[in-house]
Design a protein around this motif. Sequence first.
Motif, PDB file in Angstrom:
ATOM      1  N   ARG A   1       0.837  -1.197   0.000  1.00  0.00           N
ATOM      2  CA  ARG A   1       0.000   0.000   0.000  1.00  0.00           C
ATOM      3  C   ARG A   1       0.875   1.251   0.000  1.00  0.00           C
ATOM      4  N   GLY A   2       0.534   2.195  -0.879  1.00  0.00           N
ATOM      5  CA  GLY A   2       1.282   3.439  -0.980  1.00  0.00           C
ATOM      6  C   GLY A   2       2.418   3.400  -1.983  1.00  0.00           C
ATOM      7  N   GLN A   3       2.750   2.213  -2.491  1.00  0.00           N
ATOM      8  CA  GLN A   3       3.838   2.108  -3.462  1.00  0.00           C
ATOM      9  C   GLN A   3       3.351   2.531  -4.839  1.00  0.00           C
ATOM     10  N   CYS A   4       4.178   3.281  -5.545  1.00  0.00           N
ATOM     11  CA  CYS A   4       3.821   3.800  -6.866  1.00  0.00           C
ATOM     12  C   CYS A   4       4.690   3.136  -7.925  1.00  0.00           C
ATOM     13  N   LEU A   5       4.036   2.552  -8.941  1.00  0.00           N
ATOM     14  CA  LEU A   5       4.740   1.895 -10.040  1.00  0.00           C
ATOM     15  C   LEU A   5       4.134   2.336 -11.366  1.00  0.00           C
ATOM     16  N   PRO A   6       4.932   2.369 -12.433  1.00  0.00           N
ATOM     17  CA  PRO A   6       4.384   2.708 -13.750  1.00  0.00           C
ATOM     18  C   PRO A   6       3.574   1.552 -14.324  1.00  0.00           C
ATOM     19  N   LEU A   7       2.685   1.888 -15.245  1.00  0.00           N
ATOM     20  CA  LEU A   7       1.915   0.893 -15.993  1.00  0.00           C
ATOM     21  C   LEU A   7       2.410   0.901 -17.430  1.00  0.00           C
ATOM     22  N   LEU A   8       3.015  -0.210 -17.852  1.00  0.00           N
ATOM     23  CA  LEU A   8       3.556  -0.341 -19.201  1.00  0.00           C
ATOM     24  C   LEU A   8       2.844  -1.473 -19.933  1.00  0.00           C
TER      25      LEU A   8
ATOM     26  N   ARG B   1       1.572  10.788 -14.524  1.00  0.00           N
ATOM     27  CA  ARG B   1       1.837  10.282 -15.871  1.00  0.00           C
ATOM     28  C   ARG B   1       3.249  10.718 -16.239  1.00  0.00           C
ATOM     29  N   THR B   2       4.008   9.826 -16.845  1.00  0.00           N
ATOM     30  CA  THR B   2       5.388  10.154 -17.161  1.00  0.00           C
ATOM     31  C   THR B   2       5.835   9.390 -18.397  1.00  0.00           C
ATOM     32  N   TRP B   3       7.016   9.726 -18.889  1.00  0.00           N
ATOM     33  CA  TRP B   3       7.633   8.989 -19.989  1.00  0.00           C
ATOM     34  C   TRP B   3       8.654   8.019 -19.414  1.00  0.00           C
ATOM     35  N   MET B   4       8.578   6.768 -19.860  1.00  0.00           N
ATOM     36  CA  MET B   4       9.505   5.741 -19.392  1.00  0.00           C
ATOM     37  C   MET B   4      10.260   5.158 -20.582  1.00  0.00           C
ATOM     38  N   PRO B   5      11.587   5.053 -20.502  1.00  0.00           N
ATOM     39  CA  PRO B   5      12.319   4.352 -21.555  1.00  0.00           C
ATOM     40  C   PRO B   5      11.953   2.880 -21.543  1.00  0.00           C
ATOM     41  N   LEU B   6      11.812   2.293 -22.724  1.00  0.00           N
ATOM     42  CA  LEU B   6      11.526   0.869 -22.798  1.00  0.00           C
ATOM     43  C   LEU B   6      12.799   0.077 -22.517  1.00  0.00           C
ATOM     44  N   PRO B   7      12.654  -1.139 -21.993  1.00  0.00           N
ATOM     45  CA  PRO B   7      13.847  -1.942 -21.701  1.00  0.00           C
ATOM     46  C   PRO B   7      14.603  -2.302 -22.972  1.00  0.00           C
TER      47      PRO B   7
ATOM     48  N   ALA C   1       7.906   5.185 -23.738  1.00  0.00           N
ATOM     49  CA  ALA C   1       6.448   5.085 -23.754  1.00  0.00           C
ATOM     50  C   ALA C   1       5.889   5.973 -22.654  1.00  0.00           C
ATOM     51  N   GLN C   2       4.818   6.695 -22.975  1.00  0.00           N
ATOM     52  CA  GLN C   2       4.148   7.464 -21.936  1.00  0.00           C
ATOM     53  C   GLN C   2       3.272   6.520 -21.133  1.00  0.00           C
ATOM     54  N   CYS C   3       3.360   6.596 -19.833  1.00  0.00           N
ATOM     55  CA  CYS C   3       2.640   5.632 -19.012  1.00  0.00           C
ATOM     56  C   CYS C   3       2.044   6.302 -17.788  1.00  0.00           C
ATOM     57  N   LEU C   4       1.017   5.644 -17.257  1.00  0.00           N
ATOM     58  CA  LEU C   4       0.408   6.086 -16.013  1.00  0.00           C
ATOM     59  C   LEU C   4       1.280   5.667 -14.838  1.00  0.00           C
ATOM     60  N   LEU C   5       1.213   6.441 -13.771  1.00  0.00           N
ATOM     61  CA  LEU C   5       1.800   6.049 -12.495  1.00  0.00           C
ATOM     62  C   LEU C   5       0.656   5.638 -11.585  1.00  0.00           C
ATOM     63  N   LEU C   6       0.705   4.412 -11.095  1.00  0.00           N
ATOM     64  CA  LEU C   6      -0.371   3.866 -10.275  1.00  0.00           C
ATOM     65  C   LEU C   6       0.116   3.672  -8.847  1.00  0.00           C
ATOM     66  N   THR C   7      -0.623   4.232  -7.905  1.00  0.00           N
ATOM     67  CA  THR C   7      -0.309   4.065  -6.489  1.00  0.00           C
ATOM     68  C   THR C   7      -1.257   3.040  -5.889  1.00  0.00           C
ATOM     69  N   ALA C   8      -0.700   2.050  -5.209  1.00  0.00           N
ATOM     70  CA  ALA C   8      -1.506   0.991  -4.611  1.00  0.00           C
ATOM     71  C   ALA C   8      -2.259   1.527  -3.396  1.00  0.00           C
ATOM     72  N   LEU C   9      -3.545   1.232  -3.334  1.00  0.00           N
ATOM     73  CA  LEU C   9      -4.374   1.638  -2.205  1.00  0.00           C
ATOM     74  C   LEU C   9      -4.483   0.538  -1.160  1.00  0.00           C
ATOM     75  N   THR C  10      -3.911  -0.620  -1.472  1.00  0.00           N
ATOM     76  CA  THR C  10      -3.858  -1.752  -0.560  1.00  0.00           C
ATOM     77  C   THR C  10      -2.709  -2.649  -1.001  1.00  0.00           C
TER      78      THR C  10
ATOM     79  N   SER D   1      -1.499  16.765 -19.504  1.00  0.00           N
ATOM     80  CA  SER D   1      -1.020  15.387 -19.435  1.00  0.00           C
ATOM     81  C   SER D   1      -1.661  14.644 -18.267  1.00  0.00           C
ATOM     82  N   MET D   2      -1.509  15.179 -17.065  1.00  0.00           N
ATOM     83  CA  MET D   2      -2.059  14.489 -15.893  1.00  0.00           C
ATOM     84  C   MET D   2      -3.558  14.697 -15.734  1.00  0.00           C
ATOM     85  N   GLY D   3      -4.063  15.831 -16.193  1.00  0.00           N
ATOM     86  CA  GLY D   3      -5.501  16.062 -16.138  1.00  0.00           C
ATOM     87  C   GLY D   3      -6.030  16.409 -14.762  1.00  0.00           C
TER      88      GLY D   3
END
Length: 277
Positions: free
Chosen positions: A12-19, A65-71, A91-100, A175-177
């Motif tokens: 919970r509370g950790q933020c990861l990109p969505l690719l 929302r941010t830009w992430m280099p692809l692997p 790739a432009q991707c969402l940043l998702l924060t876990a709520l649990t 971008s973020m809206g």
Amino acid sequence: MNILLHVHSCKRGQCLPLLPVAATDTDFCRSHGLMTPEPWAVPHLRVGTCFCGACGTALLKVTGRTWMPLPPSMAALGSKGDEPWQAAHAAQCLLLTALTDLPEGPLEVTTRKTGHSLAWVTLSDKGARGQRLDLSGPAIAEMIGSTMPLCHSQGFLLPDEPDQLRALLTDLALSMGFDIICTTGGTGLSPRDITPQTTAALLDTPLPGFTQAMLAASLAKTPHAVISRAAAGTLGQSIIINLPGSRKAVVENLAAVLPALPHALAKLQGDPADCGG
């Protein structure tokens, strides 16, 4: 819309990109993977949108929302003429924060946004250098949050630099809206006061009624309010409001426009209902 993710285990509370799931590579960057639909088919999701599980519980929230280099593995695929997005350098991707806490594995979700998102930006050279405590920015969040439902609130601290403010406002709105973007500071006549002219140059539609209401409220307190140059208006589907730098003046100015803010946002974002009295 139903979305199928491959969730990376997170707390919970950790933020990861969505690719895109094919671009996830834990040796390169920890991320969640988008399995379906294709990336181009996912609508633009504004900050504050939640990803909900089968029972309707919000599990993840869009917080940026941010830009992430692809692997490197994706760069190799792209060089062989695979899917167009695979050949991109980033790739432009969402940043998702876990709520649990979430375990590793597939997860089918739907999206839901309840309430408004707020970004507040404090302009202060001393604050940016850590020489002054920001009291005005948190007052914005406290006051707006007490009068209308907020699904997400985030503060930012910048020096009085027009290029940095211009870039941030554009990113927050387009971008973020974020629904509501309030700045505090830099509205007067000092050489470093650059907030109004920087903001005004970006606006799609000015809101002179907002600035007039704030000026009237300030003039009721001090004759010095006549030197305020605060701007207000829309950028995309966001409303941007310049507020003074002091906490007291922030409260006075916001009180003048808060009653109209929910209605203004609803009309800006497509509410077809007739305007009431």
